[in-house]
Design a protein around this motif. Structure first.
Motif, mmCIF file in Angstrom:
data_model
loop_
_atom_site.group_PDB
_atom_site.id
_atom_site.type_symbol
_atom_site.label_atom_id
_atom_site.label_comp_id
_atom_site.label_asym_id
_atom_site.label_seq_id
_atom_site.Cartn_x
_atom_site.Cartn_y
_atom_site.Cartn_z
ATOM 1 N N ASP A 325 13.461 4.421 11.638
ATOM 2 C CA ASP A 325 12.157 3.900 12.077
ATOM 3 C C ASP A 325 12.218 3.058 13.349
ATOM 4 O O ASP A 325 11.253 3.010 14.104
ATOM 5 C CB ASP A 325 11.531 3.085 10.944
ATOM 6 C CG ASP A 325 11.328 3.920 9.698
ATOM 7 O OD1 ASP A 325 10.228 4.466 9.532
ATOM 8 O OD2 ASP A 325 12.281 4.052 8.897
ATOM 9 N N GLN A 343 3.682 -1.639 11.418
ATOM 10 C CA GLN A 343 3.053 -0.318 11.376
ATOM 11 C C GLN A 343 3.736 0.583 10.343
ATOM 12 O O GLN A 343 3.069 1.322 9.609
ATOM 13 C CB GLN A 343 3.116 0.334 12.761
ATOM 14 C CG GLN A 343 2.153 -0.267 13.770
ATOM 15 C CD GLN A 343 2.187 0.467 15.101
ATOM 16 O OE1 GLN A 343 3.086 1.246 15.380
ATOM 17 N NE2 GLN A 343 1.195 0.203 15.934
ATOM 18 N N ASN A 346 2.717 -0.503 6.774
ATOM 19 C CA ASN A 346 1.361 -0.041 6.459
ATOM 20 C C ASN A 346 1.345 1.458 6.166
ATOM 21 O O ASN A 346 0.673 1.915 5.230
ATOM 22 C CB ASN A 346 0.415 -0.346 7.625
ATOM 23 C CG ASN A 346 0.093 -1.817 7.744
ATOM 24 O OD1 ASN A 346 0.159 -2.554 6.761
ATOM 25 N ND2 ASN A 346 -0.248 -2.270 8.935
ATOM 26 N N ARG A 347 2.102 2.207 6.962
ATOM 27 C CA ARG A 347 2.150 3.663 6.780
ATOM 28 C C ARG A 347 2.764 4.026 5.429
ATOM 29 O O ARG A 347 2.217 4.852 4.686
ATOM 30 C CB ARG A 347 2.964 4.269 7.932
ATOM 31 C CG ARG A 347 3.074 5.783 7.889
ATOM 32 C CD ARG A 347 3.616 6.319 9.205
ATOM 33 N NE ARG A 347 4.969 5.862 9.486
ATOM 34 C CZ ARG A 347 5.282 4.984 10.434
ATOM 35 N NH1 ARG A 347 4.330 4.443 11.185
ATOM 36 N NH2 ARG A 347 6.543 4.631 10.656
ATOM 37 N N TYR A 348 3.888 3.388 5.098
ATOM 38 C CA TYR A 348 4.579 3.731 3.849
ATOM 39 C C TYR A 348 3.846 3.199 2.626
ATOM 40 O O TYR A 348 3.918 3.797 1.545
ATOM 41 C CB TYR A 348 6.022 3.238 3.891
ATOM 42 C CG TYR A 348 6.826 3.931 4.970
ATOM 43 C CD1 TYR A 348 6.717 5.301 5.176
ATOM 44 C CD2 TYR A 348 7.678 3.211 5.806
ATOM 45 C CE1 TYR A 348 7.439 5.942 6.171
ATOM 46 C CE2 TYR A 348 8.399 3.844 6.813
ATOM 47 C CZ TYR A 348 8.273 5.207 6.990
ATOM 48 O OH TYR A 348 8.972 5.845 7.984
ATOM 49 N N LYS A 350 0.629 3.203 2.267
ATOM 50 C CA LYS A 350 -0.394 4.220 2.000
ATOM 51 C C LYS A 350 0.226 5.438 1.312
ATOM 52 O O LYS A 350 -0.346 5.998 0.375
ATOM 53 C CB LYS A 350 -1.069 4.633 3.304
ATOM 54 C CG LYS A 350 -1.961 3.548 3.907
ATOM 55 C CD LYS A 350 -2.528 3.973 5.255
ATOM 56 C CE LYS A 350 -3.363 2.847 5.864
ATOM 57 N NZ LYS A 350 -3.871 3.200 7.216
#
Length: 422
Positions: A325, A343, A346-348, A350
């Protein structure tokens, strides 16, 4: 008593003129405020602190100098009236504050300092809260909406506000508006008030406003953080997460990050993403926690080793990140590193809640931070506090005790059994 004098500074500009400034002197210490004009020495009468009549703009400049000198004298007198020990720097800040004398300008300075200190998470959160407060005082709609992407805290059409106008009544109305317009929880309301308090405190330190206008504290606006409930996932849920088939690569990656955090005593996800191959030596993980720079070492479990093997094909150098990442980030730009981590989280989060939890038949939300709570819940009162302090990398055992107490239920359960029976 401070003395105020207008003079020309000693160092000349490139064109041979000298900056015009106010000098504030107290207890043999001086501070200077530049007035934005420069003069030739032959156009200045030092003993009378004025511009010679021969100068083409002498009348306007002399009126300007008199006004600024009077303003400085009044400010010095006001601040010395309310405080016994006053520095020239404090008087200077009152006359010409850094960032400006209103809430909006001081809020911009507050955010600028957060950014300079590389505190991305606080910067982003507090910027949003300040913008909502500025909308409120501008009588604009503060209902929840998609981010506009605009960078300025004080946007066109918004009003600014003087600090004395931020009263108890205004803040009480702000609390009501947050509840009615944004359905804010008690904790969220406190977060908004804390950032207003932080900007207010900065203004007091800068000498912009006297502390008597401070609207927080006893018999004023009280900020009390409600206790939050900390609940981890069950051991059965962890087993489900380990076994579920996740054919989509990014879903498997999110699961790997969650389990890595769990296997290393609830390691913060920011530290998980920063792990390097060089941190693993002789079947042990040696890493320093990013939050408090506390070092430590733990053994590598077989389950954690299996996850590492999934990423070995990406290894090119011992100092490479284990997880990809942060692969392309400039490590010297800590603010950008924190932005990318936020970021990614937040992505993971979701992905974990929307896809992985249903696939594994895990009820409720599943987030990265829950791995930490899950480990703490499993530890309960089985592990001595001193050992948990070492695993969590807490500097003070009181912090560990306070955190772990949310996951210890045995005494309460035993008390119920003693009274009511099993």
């Amino acid at each position: 008593m401070a003395t105020i004098k207008v003079l020309l500074r000693k160092n000349a500009n490139k064109d041979g003129t000298y900056p015009l400034a106010i000098r504030i002197t107290k207890d043999r210490k001086s501070s200077f405020i530049h007035l934005g004009y420069s003069l030739r020495k032959e156009d200045w009468i030092e003993t009378e602190q004025r511009v010679k009549k021969a100068h083409p703009n002498s009348k306007r400049l002399n009126n300007f100098i008199l006004a600024k000198k009077a303003e400085a004298s009044n400010a010095a007198l006001e601040i010395e009236t309310h405080k016994k020990d006053v520095t020239t720097q404090a008087i200077r800040h009152r006359i010409k504050p850094q960032g400006g004398a209103t809430f909006g300008t001081q809020a911009e300075l507050y955010l600028k300092r957060l950014k300079e200190s590389k505190n991305y998470n606080c910067y982003v959160a507090d910027k949003s809260r300040i913008k909502i407060f500025m909308k409120f005082i501008s009588n604009k709609d503060i209902t929840k909406e998609k981010p506009s992407g605009k960078k300025d805290v004080v946007e066109r059409g918004m009003k600014d506000i003087a600090f004395p106008d931020i009263t108890l009544g205004l803040l009480e109305n702000f609390k009501v508006a947050l509840i009615s317009k944004r359905e804010a929880s008690e904790r969220t309301i406190m977060n908004y008030l804390m950032v207003v308090r932080s900007v207010f405190s900065q203004a007091i330190k800068e000498g912009i406003i006297d502390g008597r206008h401070y609207p927080f504290g006893k018999q004023k606006i009280a900020i009390r953080l409600p206790e939050s409930t900390k609940i981890g996932k069950s051991r059965e849920d962890v087993l489900k997460l380990e076994k579920v088939n996740l054919p989509i690569a990014v879903h498997d990656h999110a699961r790997n990050l969650w389990l890595t955090s769990y296997y290393y005593a609830g390691m913060r996800i920011s530290d998980v993403l920063r792990l390097k191959w060089s941190d693993f030596i002789n079947m042990r993980l040696h890493y320093t926690m990013g939050k408090n720079n506390k070092p430590g070492s733990v053994k590598i479990l077989d389950k954690a080793l299996q996850i590492l093997k999934k990423y070995e094909h990406l290894k090119r150098h011992p100092d490479d990140f284990v997880f990809p990442d942060l692969k392309e980030v400039n490590l010297k730009d800590e603010f950008e590193v924190q932005r990318l981590i936020a970021q990614a989280v937040n992505r993971y989060n979701k992905i974990l809640t929307k896809f992985i939890a249903p696939a594994a038949e895990i009820e409720g939300k599943l987030t990265m931070h829950l791995s930490r709570h899950t480990f703490a819940s499993e530890a309960g009162d089985k592990v001595p506090i001193k050992v948990l302090q070492m695993l969590y990398r807490h500097s003070d055992p009181k912090t560990t005790l306070a955190y772990q107490s949310a996951f210890i239920y045995k005494d309460a359960d035993d008390a119920l059994d003693a009274v009511l029976g099993k």
